[in-house]
Design a protein around this motif. Structure first.
Motif, PDB file in Angstrom:
ATOM      1  N   PHE A  50       0.803  -1.220   0.000  1.00  0.00           N
ATOM      2  CA  PHE A  50       0.000   0.000   0.000  1.00  0.00           C
ATOM      3  C   PHE A  50       0.841   1.279   0.000  1.00  0.00           C
ATOM      4  O   PHE A  50       0.582   2.194  -0.790  1.00  0.00           O
ATOM      5  CB  PHE A  50      -0.966  -0.001   1.185  1.00  0.00           C
ATOM      6  N   PRO A  51       1.853   1.406   0.867  1.00  0.00           N
ATOM      7  CA  PRO A  51       2.651   2.652   0.831  1.00  0.00           C
ATOM      8  C   PRO A  51       3.355   2.881  -0.498  1.00  0.00           C
ATOM      9  O   PRO A  51       3.426   4.025  -0.978  1.00  0.00           O
ATOM     10  CB  PRO A  51       3.664   2.440   1.971  1.00  0.00           C
ATOM     11  N   LEU A  52       3.871   1.797  -1.107  1.00  0.00           N
ATOM     12  CA  LEU A  52       4.550   1.947  -2.393  1.00  0.00           C
ATOM     13  C   LEU A  52       3.565   2.343  -3.484  1.00  0.00           C
ATOM     14  O   LEU A  52       3.866   3.204  -4.327  1.00  0.00           O
ATOM     15  CB  LEU A  52       5.259   0.640  -2.770  1.00  0.00           C
ATOM     16  N   VAL A  53       2.387   1.701  -3.471  1.00  0.00           N
ATOM     17  CA  VAL A  53       1.374   2.050  -4.469  1.00  0.00           C
ATOM     18  C   VAL A  53       0.950   3.508  -4.310  1.00  0.00           C
ATOM     19  O   VAL A  53       0.831   4.248  -5.301  1.00  0.00           O
ATOM     20  CB  VAL A  53       0.156   1.107  -4.343  1.00  0.00           C
ATOM     21  N   PHE A  54       0.726   3.931  -3.067  1.00  0.00           N
ATOM     22  CA  PHE A  54       0.354   5.324  -2.814  1.00  0.00           C
ATOM     23  C   PHE A  54       1.434   6.282  -3.301  1.00  0.00           C
ATOM     24  O   PHE A  54       1.138   7.328  -3.890  1.00  0.00           O
ATOM     25  CB  PHE A  54       0.114   5.527  -1.318  1.00  0.00           C
ATOM     26  N   MET A  55       2.698   5.929  -3.073  1.00  0.00           N
ATOM     27  CA  MET A  55       3.800   6.794  -3.489  1.00  0.00           C
ATOM     28  C   MET A  55       3.861   6.921  -5.008  1.00  0.00           C
ATOM     29  O   MET A  55       3.937   8.035  -5.546  1.00  0.00           O
ATOM     30  CB  MET A  55       5.116   6.234  -2.959  1.00  0.00           C
ATOM     31  N   SER A  72      -9.750   8.891   0.596  1.00  0.00           N
ATOM     32  CA  SER A  72     -10.570   7.929  -0.141  1.00  0.00           C
ATOM     33  C   SER A  72      -9.680   6.891  -0.805  1.00  0.00           C
ATOM     34  O   SER A  72      -8.451   6.994  -0.798  1.00  0.00           O
ATOM     35  CB  SER A  72     -11.422   8.645  -1.200  1.00  0.00           C
ATOM     36  N   VAL A  73     -10.330   5.892  -1.390  1.00  0.00           N
ATOM     37  CA  VAL A  73      -9.589   4.837  -2.074  1.00  0.00           C
ATOM     38  C   VAL A  73      -8.910   5.352  -3.335  1.00  0.00           C
ATOM     39  O   VAL A  73      -7.998   4.715  -3.871  1.00  0.00           O
ATOM     40  CB  VAL A  73     -10.545   3.672  -2.407  1.00  0.00           C
ATOM     41  N   ASN A  74      -9.319   6.533  -3.820  1.00  0.00           N
ATOM     42  CA  ASN A  74      -8.678   7.116  -5.000  1.00  0.00           C
ATOM     43  C   ASN A  74      -7.209   7.430  -4.768  1.00  0.00           C
ATOM     44  O   ASN A  74      -6.457   7.627  -5.727  1.00  0.00           O
ATOM     45  CB  ASN A  74      -9.410   8.396  -5.420  1.00  0.00           C
ATOM     46  N   ALA A  75      -6.795   7.480  -3.500  1.00  0.00           N
ATOM     47  CA  ALA A  75      -5.390   7.731  -3.205  1.00  0.00           C
ATOM     48  C   ALA A  75      -4.493   6.615  -3.736  1.00  0.00           C
ATOM     49  O   ALA A  75      -3.301   6.832  -3.981  1.00  0.00           O
ATOM     50  CB  ALA A  75      -5.188   7.885  -1.700  1.00  0.00           C
ATOM     51  N   PHE A  76      -5.077   5.421  -3.944  1.00  0.00           N
ATOM     52  CA  PHE A  76      -4.308   4.288  -4.443  1.00  0.00           C
ATOM     53  C   PHE A  76      -4.615   3.982  -5.901  1.00  0.00           C
ATOM     54  O   PHE A  76      -4.121   2.973  -6.424  1.00  0.00           O
ATOM     55  CB  PHE A  76      -4.601   3.041  -3.595  1.00  0.00           C
ATOM     56  N   LEU A  77      -5.408   4.840  -6.553  1.00  0.00           N
ATOM     57  CA  LEU A  77      -5.803   4.598  -7.936  1.00  0.00           C
ATOM     58  C   LEU A  77      -5.310   5.729  -8.829  1.00  0.00           C
ATOM     59  O   LEU A  77      -5.391   6.898  -8.460  1.00  0.00           O
ATOM     60  CB  LEU A  77      -7.329   4.485  -8.049  1.00  0.00           C
ATOM     61  N   PRO A  78      -4.800   5.400 -10.006  1.00  0.00           N
ATOM     62  CA  PRO A  78      -4.331   6.448 -10.938  1.00  0.00           C
ATOM     63  C   PRO A  78      -5.491   7.119 -11.667  1.00  0.00           C
ATOM     64  O   PRO A  78      -5.673   6.957 -12.884  1.00  0.00           O
ATOM     65  CB  PRO A  78      -3.417   5.677 -11.890  1.00  0.00           C
TER      66      PRO A  78
END
Length: 317
Positions: A50-55, A72-78
């Motif tokens: 999760f942290p790497l995906v967020f970064m 929101s979950v958009n923090a992990f989505l492009p």
């Protein structure tokens, strides 16, 4: 007599289906156990990713959208305004190429010399019989409890007094002080107590009968180290390479104290450039993504050897 034989045959016939059912149940139990382990490992893997995906995802977004999507979950989505503008901004703000070169240069030399020095020390402590060997090993292990911050200031004083050779106007001159040099970032971290201990433990698992056979054939101790121990210790070398690479790549406090020239600074010191005025979070994420990629590559290349080395030497005392 015939009735006894009939009963015995019948009992054997009834045991076979029971054995088949038992084997099938054990196989099913093992399968369920494997599925549970894989599911648990997958969940932990996703959690740690999760942290790497967020970064990486945040490095593609503008600052306003990063702050908007943080809850929101958009923090992990492009999603949204995706671009490489933050990466171009990183190269405009700091000399990334120079910082990367410095870190790669320092890290490669630290790891390379560290593998040689620490493995030879581990060889001497594990294979050679000499007086005081146990005491020296105990002192080496005891240094692990000393935090680097407690010796950082004395180290700065001593490296400022060390002799060095400098080139001025095409002439080689003798001078004092290692400040603002590459060697001050490399030499103090070549010898490492944990690496010596790991090599000592791993070399101890290799049968000493190989040494005795080589000595009978006339091999020197250095030949035994180079031709026997080193080829058999690939996992240990890979593990030490990873464990040396990570702190060398992540150095921040020490370069900040001993390096003032921008052209000699590593990537971690370059992080402070993004927090001087208004923090550009998108560029921060882009910069951290750039400096994280080499670490991921090194770990993925050596992970199998890393795990096998820990399994072979970490459980032996």
């Amino acid at each position: 007599m015939s009735e006894t034989r009939t009963l015995t045959t019948a009992s054997r016939g009834s045991e076979r289906p029971r054995r088949v059912r038992t084997a099938a149940s054990e196989k099913s139990h093992r399968l369920r156990g494997k599925i549970f382990v894989y599911v648990a490992m997958s969940l932990f893997g996703v959690l740690f990713l999760f942290p790497l995906v967020f970064m990486f995802v945040s490095s593609l977004k503008p600052d306003a959208q990063i702050l908007q999507d943080i809850d929101s979950v958009n923090a992990f989505l492009p999603t949204g305004d995706i671009s490489l503008a933050n990466y171009f901004g990183v190269f405009d703000r700091v000399p990334v190429a120079r910082f990367l070169f410095n870190s790669v240069f320092v890290t490669v030399l630290t790891v390379g010399f560290g593998l040689i020095v620490n493995s030879m020390a581990g060889f001497a402590l594990s294979r050679l019989e000499w007086k005081g060997r146990i005491v020296v090993l105990a002192i080496v292990i005891a240094t692990l409890i000393v935090p680097f911050e407690t010796i950082a200031v004395p180290m700065v004083y001593w490296v400022a007094q060390l002799p060095t050779l400098v080139m001025e106007g095409g002439v080689l001159k003798y001078d004092f002080g290692w400040l603002n040099t590459y060697e001050v970032q490399i030499v103090p971290f070549i010898a490492n107590a944990f690496s010596i201990f790991l090599f000592t433990q791993y070399f101890s698992t290799i049968p000493k009968s190989l040494d005795e056979a080589a000595r009978i054939d006339g091999a020197s101790w250095f030949t035994i180290y180079r031709r026997i121990l080193v080829p058999l210790s690939g996992p240990a070398f890979a593990t030490v390479a990873i464990l040396t690479f990570l702190p060398a790549w992540n150095q921040y406090l020490w370069p900040l104290m001993v390096v003032q020239k921008e052209e000699l600074r590593p990537v971690m010191v370059g992080m402070q450039y993004f927090f001087q005025l208004n923090t550009a979070w998108g560029e921060v994420m882009a910069y951290t993504s750039l400096i994280t990629i080499p670490v991921l590559i090194v770990f993925l290349v050596f992970q199998r050897a890393f795990v096998s080395s820990i399994a072979a030497s970490g459980v032996k005392g």
